[in-house]
Design a protein around this motif. Structure first.
Motif, PDB file in Angstrom:
ATOM      1  N   ASP A 106       0.843  -1.185   0.000  1.00  0.00           N
ATOM      2  CA  ASP A 106       0.000   0.000   0.000  1.00  0.00           C
ATOM      3  C   ASP A 106       0.887   1.247   0.000  1.00  0.00           C
ATOM      4  O   ASP A 106       1.932   1.267   0.655  1.00  0.00           O
ATOM      5  CB  ASP A 106      -0.901   0.026   1.242  1.00  0.00           C
ATOM      6  N   LYS A 107       0.452   2.256  -0.730  1.00  0.00           N
ATOM      7  CA  LYS A 107       1.224   3.503  -0.791  1.00  0.00           C
ATOM      8  C   LYS A 107       0.445   4.616  -0.093  1.00  0.00           C
ATOM      9  O   LYS A 107      -0.738   4.816  -0.342  1.00  0.00           O
ATOM     10  CB  LYS A 107       1.510   3.874  -2.251  1.00  0.00           C
ATOM     11  N   LYS A 108       1.145   5.288   0.792  1.00  0.00           N
ATOM     12  CA  LYS A 108       0.554   6.406   1.518  1.00  0.00           C
ATOM     13  C   LYS A 108       1.547   7.556   1.559  1.00  0.00           C
ATOM     14  O   LYS A 108       2.730   7.380   1.229  1.00  0.00           O
ATOM     15  CB  LYS A 108       0.179   5.991   2.947  1.00  0.00           C
ATOM     16  N   THR A 109       1.066   8.712   1.969  1.00  0.00           N
ATOM     17  CA  THR A 109       1.942   9.859   2.204  1.00  0.00           C
ATOM     18  C   THR A 109       1.737  10.312   3.641  1.00  0.00           C
ATOM     19  O   THR A 109       0.715   9.976   4.268  1.00  0.00           O
ATOM     20  CB  THR A 109       1.615  11.029   1.261  1.00  0.00           C
ATOM     21  N   PRO A 110       2.667  11.066   4.200  1.00  0.00           N
ATOM     22  CA  PRO A 110       2.449  11.595   5.555  1.00  0.00           C
ATOM     23  C   PRO A 110       1.147  12.395   5.651  1.00  0.00           C
ATOM     24  O   PRO A 110       0.456  12.333   6.670  1.00  0.00           O
ATOM     25  CB  PRO A 110       3.675  12.485   5.784  1.00  0.00           C
ATOM     26  N   ALA A 111       0.816  13.111   4.568  1.00  0.00           N
ATOM     27  CA  ALA A 111      -0.426  13.895   4.572  1.00  0.00           C
ATOM     28  C   ALA A 111      -1.646  12.998   4.707  1.00  0.00           C
ATOM     29  O   ALA A 111      -2.622  13.347   5.391  1.00  0.00           O
ATOM     30  CB  ALA A 111      -0.518  14.732   3.299  1.00  0.00           C
ATOM     31  N   ASP A 112      -1.612  11.821   4.073  1.00  0.00           N
ATOM     32  CA  ASP A 112      -2.724  10.868   4.189  1.00  0.00           C
ATOM     33  C   ASP A 112      -2.950  10.471   5.645  1.00  0.00           C
ATOM     34  O   ASP A 112      -4.078  10.181   6.056  1.00  0.00           O
ATOM     35  CB  ASP A 112      -2.442   9.600   3.375  1.00  0.00           C
ATOM     36  N   LEU A 113      -1.856  10.439   6.405  1.00  0.00           N
ATOM     37  CA  LEU A 113      -1.924  10.016   7.804  1.00  0.00           C
ATOM     38  C   LEU A 113      -2.085  11.203   8.757  1.00  0.00           C
ATOM     39  O   LEU A 113      -2.162  11.014   9.971  1.00  0.00           O
ATOM     40  CB  LEU A 113      -0.654   9.242   8.170  1.00  0.00           C
ATOM     41  N   GLY A 114      -2.101  12.412   8.198  1.00  0.00           N
ATOM     42  CA  GLY A 114      -2.224  13.600   9.029  1.00  0.00           C
ATOM     43  C   GLY A 114      -0.956  13.937   9.787  1.00  0.00           C
ATOM     44  O   GLY A 114      -1.009  14.562  10.853  1.00  0.00           O
ATOM     45  N   ILE A 115       0.197  13.556   9.225  1.00  0.00           N
ATOM     46  CA  ILE A 115       1.479  13.784   9.889  1.00  0.00           C
ATOM     47  C   ILE A 115       2.250  14.877   9.162  1.00  0.00           C
ATOM     48  O   ILE A 115       2.429  14.820   7.940  1.00  0.00           O
ATOM     49  CB  ILE A 115       2.342  12.498   9.927  1.00  0.00           C
ATOM     50  N   ASP A 116       2.707  15.874   9.902  1.00  0.00           N
ATOM     51  CA  ASP A 116       3.515  16.963   9.355  1.00  0.00           C
ATOM     52  C   ASP A 116       4.986  16.584   9.464  1.00  0.00           C
ATOM     53  O   ASP A 116       5.488  16.335  10.563  1.00  0.00           O
ATOM     54  CB  ASP A 116       3.240  18.255  10.142  1.00  0.00           C
ATOM     55  N   VAL A 117       5.675  16.491   8.328  1.00  0.00           N
ATOM     56  CA  VAL A 117       7.092  16.120   8.352  1.00  0.00           C
ATOM     57  C   VAL A 117       7.985  17.316   8.017  1.00  0.00           C
ATOM     58  O   VAL A 117       9.111  17.158   7.533  1.00  0.00           O
ATOM     59  CB  VAL A 117       7.383  14.941   7.393  1.00  0.00           C
ATOM     60  N   THR A 118       7.503  18.505   8.313  1.00  0.00           N
ATOM     61  CA  THR A 118       8.329  19.694   8.124  1.00  0.00           C
ATOM     62  C   THR A 118       9.603  19.551   8.957  1.00  0.00           C
ATOM     63  O   THR A 118       9.539  19.211  10.150  1.00  0.00           O
ATOM     64  CB  THR A 118       7.580  20.957   8.574  1.00  0.00           C
ATOM     65  N   PRO A 119      10.782  19.780   8.358  1.00  0.00           N
ATOM     66  CA  PRO A 119      12.036  19.594   9.095  1.00  0.00           C
ATOM     67  C   PRO A 119      12.090  20.428  10.369  1.00  0.00           C
ATOM     68  O   PRO A 119      11.684  21.594  10.381  1.00  0.00           O
ATOM     69  CB  PRO A 119      13.100  20.052   8.103  1.00  0.00           C
TER      70      PRO A 119
END
Length: 254
Positions: free
Chosen positions: A206-219
């Motif tokens: 399955d392919k997901k993005t951090p946005a799909d999970l509601g996660i902010d990965v801003t450095p």
């Protein structure tokens, strides 16, 4: 209690490769360099497989966060026996500054979404050597944790973990659900067989993005400069103990 197990697998520069610093001194050279699964994550996958062979685990989900090439690492985990994979795709520019807390938040969210009751991770990755993701994931989920595990035994709805610590070995008893991080002596990972590699090509990722999970990965950190470690000076040979003592005195050590 049949466990649903999530195992984190990270794509890292192969341990046998000599690391080279980039010309801009902001990282290390990764293009054209051999990568492989983080060795401690291989141990985590192997332990999950042993739990499944004992009918303790019913499903193993391999998760990797990173650019498209991370799917290769997931396929390796699937060839070792994982049932399916989840690739949380992160662009290379964001991945370079991805922090352990970002990964921990992703694992914690997936654990809830997938109804996981055991997370197995390597104790650390050999690139950053942070040794933080497992502990942070347990804290975010408010789960028990057994870190630096060299032996794991499931006892009903609890787990006995033999931990490697500075003073020797420590035994802890923890309740499930839990996060366990694998140390070097937990097991010897198996090699994937050709039939397993062929089967892995048909298993689902399955392919997901951090946005799909509601996660902010801003450095949250900035790399200022990366440098090679200083070259060690050549040692000196001495003929006698007295000569050694005199040299130590000259150096101000004694």
């Amino acid at each position: 209690m049949a466990l649903r197990v999530l195992v984190g697998v990270k794509r890292v520069i192969d341990y046998a490769v000599k690391i080279r610093v980039r010309p801009d001194n902001l990282g290390v050279v990764t293009e054209g360099v051999k990568h492989s699964m983080n060795p401690f994550d291989e141990i985590a996958i192997e332990e999950a497989m042993r739990l499944k062979e004992k009918k303790i685990a019913k499903e193993i989900i391999a998760v990797s966060c990173g650019p498209k090439q991370s799917q290769e690492t997931i396929r390796t985990a699937l060839a070792m026996g994982a049932d399916r994979g989840i690739h949380v795709e992160i662009a290379q520019k964001d991945y370079e500054n991805l922090a352990p807390l970002h990964v921990a938040k992703i694992f914690a969210k997936l654990a809830k979404d997938e109804d996981i009751n055991l997370i197995l991770l390597g104790k650390q990755a050999i690139d950053g050597d942070n040794n933080q993701t497992g502990q942070m994931t347990a804290a975010l989920l408010d789960w028990a944790q057994g870190t630096f595990a060299s032996e794991v035994t499931i006892e009903g709805d609890s787990m006995k973990v033999l931990r490697e610590i500075d003073g020797g070995l420590e035994t802890v008893h923890i309740k499930l659900p839990a996060v366990v991080t694998a140390d070097l002596r937990l097991n010897e990972p198996r090699y994937a067989t050709l039939p397993s590699i062929m089967k892995a090509k048909k298993k689902k990722i399955d392919k997901k993005t951090p946005a799909d999970l509601g996660i902010d990965v801003t450095p949250t950190i900035e790399i200022v400069r990366v440098e090679d470690p200083p070259v060690r000076e050549a040692g000196q040979k001495v003929e006698t103990v007295d000569d050694m003592v005199n040299k130590l005195k000259e150096a101000g050590v004694v």
